[in-house]
Design a protein around this motif. Structure first.
Motif, PDB file in Angstrom:
ATOM      1  N   THR A 185       0.828  -1.207   0.000  1.00  0.00           N
ATOM      2  CA  THR A 185       0.000   0.000   0.000  1.00  0.00           C
ATOM      3  C   THR A 185       0.859   1.253   0.000  1.00  0.00           C
ATOM      4  O   THR A 185       1.201   1.791   1.049  1.00  0.00           O
ATOM      5  CB  THR A 185      -0.905   0.045   1.241  1.00  0.00           C
ATOM      6  OG1 THR A 185      -0.093   0.230   2.385  1.00  0.00           O
ATOM      7  CG2 THR A 185      -1.714  -1.222   1.396  1.00  0.00           C
ATOM      8  N   GLY A 186       1.198   1.738  -1.173  1.00  0.00           N
ATOM      9  CA  GLY A 186       1.863   3.040  -1.225  1.00  0.00           C
ATOM     10  C   GLY A 186       3.372   2.953  -1.319  1.00  0.00           C
ATOM     11  O   GLY A 186       3.949   1.871  -1.298  1.00  0.00           O
ATOM     12  N   TYR A 187       3.992   4.110  -1.435  1.00  0.00           N
ATOM     13  CA  TYR A 187       5.442   4.172  -1.594  1.00  0.00           C
ATOM     14  C   TYR A 187       6.121   3.711  -0.303  1.00  0.00           C
ATOM     15  O   TYR A 187       5.678   4.027   0.802  1.00  0.00           O
ATOM     16  CB  TYR A 187       5.894   5.596  -1.938  1.00  0.00           C
ATOM     17  CG  TYR A 187       5.260   6.175  -3.180  1.00  0.00           C
ATOM     18  CD1 TYR A 187       4.788   5.359  -4.206  1.00  0.00           C
ATOM     19  CD2 TYR A 187       5.148   7.548  -3.341  1.00  0.00           C
ATOM     20  CE1 TYR A 187       4.211   5.904  -5.353  1.00  0.00           C
ATOM     21  CE2 TYR A 187       4.579   8.107  -4.484  1.00  0.00           C
ATOM     22  CZ  TYR A 187       4.106   7.273  -5.483  1.00  0.00           C
ATOM     23  OH  TYR A 187       3.538   7.812  -6.599  1.00  0.00           O
ATOM     24  N   ASP A 188       7.232   3.007  -0.492  1.00  0.00           N
ATOM     25  CA  ASP A 188       7.913   2.364   0.627  1.00  0.00           C
ATOM     26  C   ASP A 188       8.810   3.372   1.353  1.00  0.00           C
ATOM     27  O   ASP A 188      10.025   3.395   1.165  1.00  0.00           O
ATOM     28  CB  ASP A 188       8.723   1.190   0.075  1.00  0.00           C
ATOM     29  CG  ASP A 188       9.329   0.332   1.163  1.00  0.00           C
ATOM     30  OD1 ASP A 188       9.339   0.773   2.333  1.00  0.00           O
ATOM     31  OD2 ASP A 188       9.803  -0.774   0.856  1.00  0.00           O
ATOM     32  N   LEU A 189       8.187   4.203   2.180  1.00  0.00           N
ATOM     33  CA  LEU A 189       8.967   5.200   2.925  1.00  0.00           C
ATOM     34  C   LEU A 189       9.851   4.541   3.986  1.00  0.00           C
ATOM     35  O   LEU A 189      10.900   5.075   4.344  1.00  0.00           O
ATOM     36  CB  LEU A 189       8.033   6.216   3.593  1.00  0.00           C
ATOM     37  CG  LEU A 189       7.144   7.039   2.653  1.00  0.00           C
ATOM     38  CD1 LEU A 189       6.325   8.043   3.460  1.00  0.00           C
ATOM     39  CD2 LEU A 189       7.962   7.763   1.587  1.00  0.00           C
TER      40      LEU A 189
ATOM     41  N   SER B 422      -9.209   5.121  -0.945  1.00  0.00           N
ATOM     42  CA  SER B 422      -9.907   5.748   0.181  1.00  0.00           C
ATOM     43  C   SER B 422      -9.289   5.358   1.523  1.00  0.00           C
ATOM     44  O   SER B 422      -9.553   5.985   2.536  1.00  0.00           O
ATOM     45  CB  SER B 422     -11.388   5.364   0.153  1.00  0.00           C
ATOM     46  OG  SER B 422     -11.509   3.965   0.302  1.00  0.00           O
ATOM     47  N   PHE B 423      -8.463   4.281   1.515  1.00  0.00           N
ATOM     48  CA  PHE B 423      -7.802   3.882   2.767  1.00  0.00           C
ATOM     49  C   PHE B 423      -6.463   4.573   2.989  1.00  0.00           C
ATOM     50  O   PHE B 423      -5.877   4.439   4.066  1.00  0.00           O
ATOM     51  CB  PHE B 423      -7.516   2.377   2.758  1.00  0.00           C
ATOM     52  CG  PHE B 423      -8.721   1.513   2.937  1.00  0.00           C
ATOM     53  CD1 PHE B 423      -9.370   1.455   4.156  1.00  0.00           C
ATOM     54  CD2 PHE B 423      -9.198   0.734   1.899  1.00  0.00           C
ATOM     55  CE1 PHE B 423     -10.473   0.637   4.339  1.00  0.00           C
ATOM     56  CE2 PHE B 423     -10.300  -0.088   2.063  1.00  0.00           C
ATOM     57  CZ  PHE B 423     -10.943  -0.141   3.281  1.00  0.00           C
ATOM     58  N   MET B 424      -5.946   5.228   1.974  1.00  0.00           N
ATOM     59  CA  MET B 424      -4.563   5.710   2.065  1.00  0.00           C
ATOM     60  C   MET B 424      -4.376   6.668   3.243  1.00  0.00           C
ATOM     61  O   MET B 424      -3.367   6.606   3.951  1.00  0.00           O
ATOM     62  CB  MET B 424      -4.133   6.372   0.757  1.00  0.00           C
ATOM     63  CG  MET B 424      -3.850   5.385  -0.366  1.00  0.00           C
ATOM     64  SD  MET B 424      -2.395   4.337  -0.068  1.00  0.00           S
ATOM     65  CE  MET B 424      -1.071   5.478  -0.517  1.00  0.00           C
ATOM     66  N   ASP B 425      -5.338   7.512   3.460  1.00  0.00           N
ATOM     67  CA  ASP B 425      -5.206   8.458   4.558  1.00  0.00           C
ATOM     68  C   ASP B 425      -5.259   7.728   5.903  1.00  0.00           C
ATOM     69  O   ASP B 425      -4.430   7.969   6.787  1.00  0.00           O
ATOM     70  CB  ASP B 425      -6.314   9.508   4.468  1.00  0.00           C
ATOM     71  CG  ASP B 425      -6.120  10.603   5.491  1.00  0.00           C
ATOM     72  OD1 ASP B 425      -4.971  11.073   5.622  1.00  0.00           O
ATOM     73  OD2 ASP B 425      -7.092  10.963   6.173  1.00  0.00           O
ATOM     74  N   ALA B 426      -6.217   6.802   6.042  1.00  0.00           N
ATOM     75  CA  ALA B 426      -6.342   6.077   7.305  1.00  0.00           C
ATOM     76  C   ALA B 426      -5.090   5.259   7.599  1.00  0.00           C
ATOM     77  O   ALA B 426      -4.639   5.171   8.737  1.00  0.00           O
ATOM     78  CB  ALA B 426      -7.573   5.165   7.269  1.00  0.00           C
ATOM     79  N   GLU B 427      -4.510   4.649   6.556  1.00  0.00           N
ATOM     80  CA  GLU B 427      -3.332   3.803   6.807  1.00  0.00           C
ATOM     81  C   GLU B 427      -2.058   4.617   6.985  1.00  0.00           C
ATOM     82  O   GLU B 427      -1.211   4.268   7.793  1.00  0.00           O
ATOM     83  CB  GLU B 427      -3.141   2.769   5.690  1.00  0.00           C
ATOM     84  CG  GLU B 427      -1.899   1.900   5.946  1.00  0.00           C
ATOM     85  CD  GLU B 427      -1.890   0.540   5.273  1.00  0.00           C
ATOM     86  OE1 GLU B 427      -2.955   0.066   4.862  1.00  0.00           O
ATOM     87  OE2 GLU B 427      -0.804  -0.056   5.189  1.00  0.00           O
ATOM     88  N   HIS B 428      -1.917   5.699   6.232  1.00  0.00           N
ATOM     89  CA  HIS B 428      -0.621   6.387   6.221  1.00  0.00           C
ATOM     90  C   HIS B 428      -0.599   7.742   6.912  1.00  0.00           C
ATOM     91  O   HIS B 428       0.476   8.246   7.224  1.00  0.00           O
ATOM     92  CB  HIS B 428      -0.110   6.507   4.788  1.00  0.00           C
ATOM     93  CG  HIS B 428       0.151   5.183   4.142  1.00  0.00           C
ATOM     94  ND1 HIS B 428       1.137   4.344   4.583  1.00  0.00           N
ATOM     95  CD2 HIS B 428      -0.474   4.527   3.119  1.00  0.00           C
ATOM     96  CE1 HIS B 428       1.128   3.235   3.855  1.00  0.00           C
ATOM     97  NE2 HIS B 428       0.165   3.316   2.965  1.00  0.00           N
ATOM     98  N   GLY B 429      -1.743   8.351   7.109  1.00  0.00           N
ATOM     99  CA  GLY B 429      -1.778   9.610   7.832  1.00  0.00           C
ATOM    100  C   GLY B 429      -0.821  10.640   7.275  1.00  0.00           C
ATOM    101  O   GLY B 429      -0.782  10.894   6.066  1.00  0.00           O
TER     102      GLY B 429
END
Lengths: 464, 464
Positions: A185-189, B422-429
């Protein structure tokens, strides 16, 4: 005093946990290698993530450099406050925050050292595998992408960090990763910050993978007629898929160092130090397979260590390689350097580095995590002898070029820090501009560990 | 026609390897799941890195979106050209460029599929381990950070990529990583691009880790009275450190699907499908340890498969889970979703998702790589039934929330794509802003796979 306003504001925040004393500053300017003492302007001792955030908010507003400080065991000067400002000593953030034995994970603060963590884990039957030798802090190991003797089996620190909390240049606190073993889920920060040497953010929390203590552990040593034979034995062992827990090469000069430093009494020939982990049958099977291979390469003097005491003595000796190298030259410092090459080119790389040392009239020990194709050269140098220092510099440069020519990298685990920036262009080429773009986006004022990792950018052209 | 100038320029570059035919466009708009057909404006078939670079130079200059296309097996719509523009079909860049058997690595082009690679590797005694089920392209697997059945032992694709070549938004070609097994030189762009779903750059070459084909391989199946028992068996197995090569859970509904699709004749109870790899003694030891644990959780119907043929039949059945799920509802599509949780919470997550499916009146199969805490729910849906689609959406949303509540992630291996933004904000803040900063720095015109992974940013405030 430089950064006077920032320091005054930090003193207000931290009280006596902000020090400008000469003693503290000098202590934080020390290093294990050949860099001159490089004191910061002040030393801060945060105790919470919130405090780290407040410190960075102040330093960001005041353009004051911040260099994180762990156990000061970095080998390319990463913890030195090269441009002054604040040394951010993470030593008080050294707690184990949680252990999840059912998940084989734990969450720790960055100032905790690896030995202290393993001490705390003892009762759980689990251990943290990454072992760079020094009792480094976990945060420092993450920042420099450390690895060490057990990476061949359990991976480097990169493979053993699931999640991080970090404070970014302007004080923003972020979290990346989770306690789950994988994610897409997303870029690997997480892996972007690991190895960024404190130039993109300050790690304030780390969630680590742990491993079950193996049922059976056997260490062993053997020696070879020459380095070529030893390395070919390693290559064959890895190719055969024997899951070595440790497989370390020591050249004859390194053995001489152990004999001088620890009275090891070993014949001055190249040795392999080994460890096998697993269920009892599996360990026996691995050892038998290895012995068969080693015999083909003329291994002699096979010795095993099965008791914890004997094994610890063996690895304590190995971990003192830095000091044992120093024992070869009275009053000398050690200039440590490392490279990593595809394992098929390991013999060539080792032979080339030995020849370079001879050509340049340098005393160099070679020791390494050869299962990964990673080895270290420890040069005995006198920092006050400019000619010897110049030759050491030439050696390091030649070694880096050898690694790149053979399809490898100029550092397997020590990092870039101050010492290897001149290689960044040769190793990364066009990719370097994308690293610089990330640095610019994350830390536009350049307050995080300035002068490290990324070479200074060419001056902007003067307006015409 | 949208992007007329870009397409004309690309036609000049590529000749008949640039197609605007309805047939090609429709083909490239298809997907395995519930998204409607989403045709690009044109399809490009590059044959070299240089061509990919030229294509991107043109698309960058003309503000034309570029969406990479591999084997179209992505499950969150990653390969769909949501904003039109070019579908960049990497299928002709499908060669094995080099195999380095002594290093256990190879270098391949992104359009190569994993099965084609393993076919080419057969004579070497090595294999590429990552197995997401579908015969995905290696580039697509890297872009979506794929994993699959063997990740529990050999790691995800992230752990098995040493180096990449990529073409960036403006056509710049970069290389990151090397053939050495590890490195600590600079920011980890390799792992930044892996999992970026084609939004930061186009992968044009990948250097992969390979593994030695194990001497002994045994597959096995067994069944349990309920999912709780099966999952507890998995948790205990992982905690005991048994190095499982595969450990897959199938719930009773998934077994029903296999019976319907493949006449599997299995009792409709939760099953584990397993595989053990290693030296012969080690495999026997692992199996014995596992059987002992499984017996404690009431396992029944233990069956082993040792011949290659029997094992292949077993895993072929497992890999058809998607189609077997579809077999449960005539004419239905499968809405596949996945999450990953800390293994200690796996039983709770599975039970919750089964309860949610029941509550919402949905048919859902559960199957997963439970050794990693990762599982899939396959919902039978009729895309023309808005009520059912709304309930499926509610299920997916609830499952993602469950995963986050339990310390996990909203996707273990399918990625974000269109479906999970829609989950990106909840997971990554707060970390999300740093991802957006990277996107902005690397692709300021937003031509690379727009509409994927990162949620649309809030509109800039109008100037007052």
């Amino acid at each position: 005093m430089p950064h006077e306003t920032a320091i005054a504001r930090l003193q207000e925040l931290l009280g006596d946990r902000l020090s400008t004393s000469n003693a503290e500053r000098t202590l934080h300017g020390q290093n294990e290698t050949y860099y001159p003492n490089t004191p910061p302007d002040a030393v801060a001792y945060p105790e919470t993530t919130e405090e780290v955030s407040q410190i960075l908010q102040i330093c960001h507003a005041e353009d004051c450099p911040v260099t994180a400080y762990g156990a000061a065991s970095s080998l390319e000067g990463q913890h030195l406050a090269l441009h002054g400002g604040i040394s951010l000593d993470m030593g008080r953030m050294n707690r184990v925050l949680a252990v999840y034995p059912e998940d084989l994970t734990c969450t720790v603060q960055p100032g905790l050292t690896r030995k202290a963590l393993n001490e705390e884990l003892r009762a759980t039957g689990l251990f943290f595998s990454v072992d760079p030798g020094a009792d480094a802090s976990i945060g420092g190991m993450a920042a420099t992408r450390a690895s060490g003797t057990t990476a061949v089996r359990y991976g480097t620190i990169r493979d053993n960090i699931l999640a991080i909390e970090a404070v970014m240049a302007d004080g923003t606190v972020i979290r990346s990763g989770s306690r789950a073993r994988k994610s897409s889920t997303g870029y690997d920060l997480t892996h972007l910050l690991i190895g960024s040497e404190g130039t993109l953010g300050i790690l304030t929390e780390l969630t680590l993978r742990l491993h079950g203590t193996p049922d059976a552990v056997t260490a062993a040593t053997c020696r070879f007629e020459d380095v070529e034979q030893a390395v070919q034995c390693v290559i064959t062992t890895i190719q055969c898929g024997i899951p070595m827990a440790r497989i370390e090469l020591l050249d004859h000069m390194m053995v001489r160092g152990f004999n001088a430093y620890a009275d090891a009494g070993l014949p001055e020939k190249p040795h392999l130090f080994l460890e096998f982990h697993g269920a009892p049958q599996a360990v026996a099977e691995q050892m038998a397979s290895f012995e068969e291979i080693a015999a083909d390469f003329g291994a002699e003097g096979w010795q095993t260590a099965t008791t914890t005491e004997d094994r610890n003595a063996l690895w304590a000796m190995r971990h003192n390689a830095h000091y044992a190298s120093a024992a070869l030259g009275k009053g000398k410092h050690i200039w440590p350097t490392d490279v990593c090459v595809p394992i098929s080119h390991l013999a060539e790389a080792v032979a080339q580095s030995q020849a370079d040392a001879t050509r340049l009239g340098l005393t160099a020990t070679i020791v390494g995590h050869v299962g990964d194709g990673n080895f270290h050269a420890g040069l005995s140098v006198d920092p006050n002898d400019p000619d010897e220092m110049a030759r050491a510099h030439e050696f390091t440069h030649a070694l880096g070029e050898t690694a790149l020519r053979l399809g490898g990298t100029v550092s397997g685990e020590h990092g870039i820090g101050i010492g290897k920036q001149s290689f960044m262009d040769a190793e990364h080429g066009a990719a370097l501009a994308y690293m610089q773009a990330i640095k610019q986006a994350f830390d536009p004022r350049g307050i995080l560990n300035p002068g490290k990792l990324l070479p200074a950018q060419p001056q902007a052209r003067a307006a015409e």
